[in-house]
Design an enzyme around this catalytic site. Structure first.
Site, PDB file in Angstrom:
ATOM      1  N   ARG A 110     -28.887  15.780 -54.801  1.00  0.00           N
ATOM      2  CA  ARG A 110     -28.370  14.386 -55.822  1.00  0.00           C
ATOM      3  C   ARG A 110     -29.319  14.672 -57.258  1.00  0.00           C
ATOM      4  O   ARG A 110     -30.345  14.812 -57.213  1.00  0.00           O
ATOM      5  CB  ARG A 110     -28.725  13.280 -55.299  1.00  0.00           C
ATOM      6  CG  ARG A 110     -28.749  12.056 -56.287  1.00  0.00           C
ATOM      7  CD  ARG A 110     -28.738  10.716 -55.650  1.00  0.00           C
ATOM      8  NE  ARG A 110     -27.538  10.486 -54.891  1.00  0.00           N
ATOM      9  CZ  ARG A 110     -27.189   9.202 -54.740  1.00  0.00           C
ATOM     10  NH1 ARG A 110     -27.866   8.131 -54.924  1.00  0.00           N
ATOM     11  NH2 ARG A 110     -25.833   8.924 -54.177  1.00  0.00           N
ATOM     12  N   GLN A 135     -19.141  10.297 -51.263  1.00  0.00           N
ATOM     13  CA  GLN A 135     -18.730   9.023 -51.305  1.00  0.00           C
ATOM     14  C   GLN A 135     -17.099   8.916 -51.123  1.00  0.00           C
ATOM     15  O   GLN A 135     -16.924   8.258 -50.344  1.00  0.00           O
ATOM     16  CB  GLN A 135     -19.283   8.349 -52.624  1.00  0.00           C
ATOM     17  CG  GLN A 135     -18.636   6.891 -52.611  1.00  0.00           C
ATOM     18  CD  GLN A 135     -19.295   6.221 -51.783  1.00  0.00           C
ATOM     19  OE1 GLN A 135     -20.766   6.001 -51.496  1.00  0.00           O
ATOM     20  NE2 GLN A 135     -18.671   5.321 -50.872  1.00  0.00           N
ATOM     21  N   ASP A 169     -16.883   0.421 -59.905  1.00  0.00           N
ATOM     22  CA  ASP A 169     -18.332   0.816 -59.658  1.00  0.00           C
ATOM     23  C   ASP A 169     -19.144   0.086 -60.967  1.00  0.00           C
ATOM     24  O   ASP A 169     -18.555  -0.341 -61.841  1.00  0.00           O
ATOM     25  CB  ASP A 169     -18.511   2.302 -59.718  1.00  0.00           C
ATOM     26  CG  ASP A 169     -19.804   3.073 -59.532  1.00  0.00           C
ATOM     27  OD1 ASP A 169     -20.653   2.336 -58.647  1.00  0.00           O
ATOM     28  OD2 ASP A 169     -19.975   4.093 -59.949  1.00  0.00           O
ATOM     29  N   HIS A 199     -19.173  12.530 -57.138  1.00  0.00           N
ATOM     30  CA  HIS A 199     -19.943  11.968 -56.062  1.00  0.00           C
ATOM     31  C   HIS A 199     -18.758  12.323 -54.643  1.00  0.00           C
ATOM     32  O   HIS A 199     -18.299  11.205 -54.343  1.00  0.00           O
ATOM     33  CB  HIS A 199     -20.006  10.468 -56.353  1.00  0.00           C
ATOM     34  CG  HIS A 199     -20.913   9.994 -55.123  1.00  0.00           C
ATOM     35  ND1 HIS A 199     -21.492  10.859 -54.230  1.00  0.00           N
ATOM     36  CD2 HIS A 199     -21.503   8.621 -55.219  1.00  0.00           C
ATOM     37  CE1 HIS A 199     -22.531  10.034 -53.441  1.00  0.00           C
ATOM     38  NE2 HIS A 199     -22.277   8.888 -54.052  1.00  0.00           N
ATOM     39  N   ARG A 222     -20.005   6.966 -44.733  1.00  0.00           N
ATOM     40  CA  ARG A 222     -20.922   7.876 -45.430  1.00  0.00           C
ATOM     41  C   ARG A 222     -21.546   8.972 -44.157  1.00  0.00           C
ATOM     42  O   ARG A 222     -21.637  10.049 -44.330  1.00  0.00           O
ATOM     43  CB  ARG A 222     -22.256   7.584 -46.237  1.00  0.00           C
ATOM     44  CG  ARG A 222     -21.690   6.549 -47.532  1.00  0.00           C
ATOM     45  CD  ARG A 222     -20.850   7.557 -48.486  1.00  0.00           C
ATOM     46  NE  ARG A 222     -21.682   8.626 -48.988  1.00  0.00           N
ATOM     47  CZ  ARG A 222     -22.862   8.680 -49.870  1.00  0.00           C
ATOM     48  NH1 ARG A 222     -22.814   7.440 -50.416  1.00  0.00           N
ATOM     49  NH2 ARG A 222     -23.383   9.529 -50.067  1.00  0.00           N
ATOM     50  N   CYS A 273     -18.813   1.727 -54.053  1.00  0.00           N
ATOM     51  CA  CYS A 273     -19.660   2.743 -53.318  1.00  0.00           C
ATOM     52  C   CYS A 273     -20.951   2.090 -53.031  1.00  0.00           C
ATOM     53  O   CYS A 273     -21.704   2.674 -52.299  1.00  0.00           O
ATOM     54  CB  CYS A 273     -19.623   3.882 -54.115  1.00  0.00           C
ATOM     55  SG  CYS A 273     -20.343   3.483 -55.775  1.00  0.00           S
TER      56      CYS A 273
HETATM   57  N1  NVA Z   1     -21.850   5.477 -60.498  1.00  0.00           N
HETATM   58  C1  NVA Z   1     -23.091   5.436 -59.844  1.00  0.00           C
HETATM   59  C2  NVA Z   1     -22.832   5.438 -58.359  1.00  0.00           C
HETATM   60  C3  NVA Z   1     -23.974   5.140 -57.414  1.00  0.00           C
HETATM   61  C4  NVA Z   1     -23.750   5.619 -55.920  1.00  0.00           C
HETATM   62  C5  NVA Z   1     -24.265   6.011 -60.147  1.00  0.00           C
HETATM   63  O1  NVA Z   1     -24.199   7.394 -60.587  1.00  0.00           O
HETATM   64  O2  NVA Z   1     -25.389   5.427 -60.530  1.00  0.00           O
HETATM   65  N1   CP Z   2     -23.123   5.009 -52.810  1.00  0.00           N
HETATM   66  C1   CP Z   2     -24.354   5.666 -52.703  1.00  0.00           C
HETATM   67  O1   CP Z   2     -24.382   6.977 -53.095  1.00  0.00           O
HETATM   68  O2   CP Z   2     -25.352   4.826 -52.624  1.00  0.00           O
HETATM   69  P1   CP Z   2     -26.840   5.397 -52.718  1.00  0.00           P
HETATM   70  O3   CP Z   2     -27.249   5.553 -54.290  1.00  0.00           O
HETATM   71  O4   CP Z   2     -28.033   4.206 -52.119  1.00  0.00           O
HETATM   72  O5   CP Z   2     -27.130   6.707 -52.238  1.00  0.00           O
END
Ligand code: NVA
Ligand code: CP
Length: 302
Positions: free
Chosen positions: A102, A132, A221, A129, A289, A261
């Site tokens: 990540r 997800q 989101d 993502h 997930r 998500c």
């Molecule tokens: N769009 C959000 C998703 C978090 C799971 C981010 O990238 O922070």
């Molecule tokens: N939805 C998701 O990826 O959650 P986290 O940021 O908690 O991993």
């Protein structure tokens, strides 16, 4: 499938194979709490950004498959001190069976995969993502029975979630309408792909009402993703009106699902009322997930 870097790399058949495997592993685990899978696989889990769901579901998932996960954050690994991703990839490939990452840049994940000898899984970048959205697709099929004839709607920022939902929906033959304010559109590569797809309808609008009309599943989101903290105030102005509330829900088809998500910002992209009315679907999505990622690891490591 050698890696999971983005849904654009997968065929419809490969996505369906992941979803079928996820359903199988979910039911097998619920019945017997065991899987027939080679023991001792090790997953390196690189996190340059925060996480609750991704970390816990990957670590639990590899454990349930008989293996173990090793958490590497920027704060305490050499990645945080600038060790090149090419070297990290080659080192981790000598110890581990799979690498989950990540981070910010999609290019970094692609480079990691280029240099790694083991499968690499994208667990969120600024651009995509995929894990997800595999869980989201599993949840939609669980609740709706099939993908046939469904209309998907996404309201909000044209971010990693929007990019992945567009690709995932179109690959499975679902129409999708996306409502984003001007200046916050999905990535150009995704728009180019969406325009090239035949037999499914893709609409990009700045009207949340138009997007919600006749929808079977509404996604949203956060307005500011991880890494965009400095833009929060500016984004709050740009996204005013892009909130999934009861008025938006009243435009959708009866039985319309809501997917988020998480983490969610109640009172921004979704009201507390809509969130709680659809909490079952949203937490099924979070649970999936685990099952979807187990399926990805199962298929990459079997
Ligand atoms: N769009 C959000 C998703 C978090 C799971 C981010 O990238 O922070
Ligand atoms: N939805 C998701 O990826 O959650 P986290 O940021 O908690 O991993």
């Amino acid at each position: 499938m050698k890696d999971l870097l983005k849904l654009l790399d997968l065929s419809r058949g490969e996505i369906l194979e992941i979803l079928d495997t996820a359903d199988f592993l979910k039911s097998e685990w619920k019945v017997s709490r065991r899987h027939d899978f080679p023991a001792g696989k090790v997953l390196a889990m690189i996190f340059a950004k925060n996480s609750t769901r991704t970390r816990v579901s990957f670590e639990t998932g590899i454990f349930q498959l008989g293996g173990t996960g090793i958490f590497l954050s920027n704060a305490d690994s050499q990645l945080g001190r600038g060790e090149p991703v090419q070297d990290t990839a080659r080192v981790l490939s000598r110890y581990c069976d799979c690498i989950m990452v990540r981070t910010y840049s999609q290019d970094e994940v692609e480079k990691l995969a280029e240099y790694a000898d083991v499968p690499v899984i994208n667990a969120l970048t600024d651009m995509y993502h995929p894990c997800q959205v595999l869980a989201d697709l599993q949840t939609i099929r669980e609740h709706k029975g099939s993908f046939d004839g469904l209309k998907i709607c996404y309201i909000g920022d044209g971010n990693n979630m929007a990019n992945s939902i567009i690709v995932g929906s179109l690959k499975l033959g679902m129409d999708i309408t996306v409502a984003c304010p001007d200046g916050y559109h999905p990535h150009r590569d995704v728009l180019k792909y969406a325009k090239s797809v035949k037999n499914t309808k893709f609409i990009l609008t700045n009207s949340p009402e138009e997007a919600a009309k006749g929808a079977d599943v509404i996604f949203t989101d956060v307005w500011a993703s991880m890494g965009q903290e400095a833009e929060i105030e500016e984004r709050k102005k740009a996204f005013a009106g892009y909130c999934v509330d009861s008025r938006i829900m009243s435009l959708a088809n009866p039985g319309c699902m809501v997917q988020h998500c998480l983490p969610a910002h109640r009172g921004e992209e979704i009201t507390a009322e809509v969130f709680e009315a659809h909490a079952q679907e949203i937490f099924d999505e979070a649970e999936n997930r685990l099952h979807a990622q187990k399926a990805v690891m199962y298929l990459l490591l079997k």
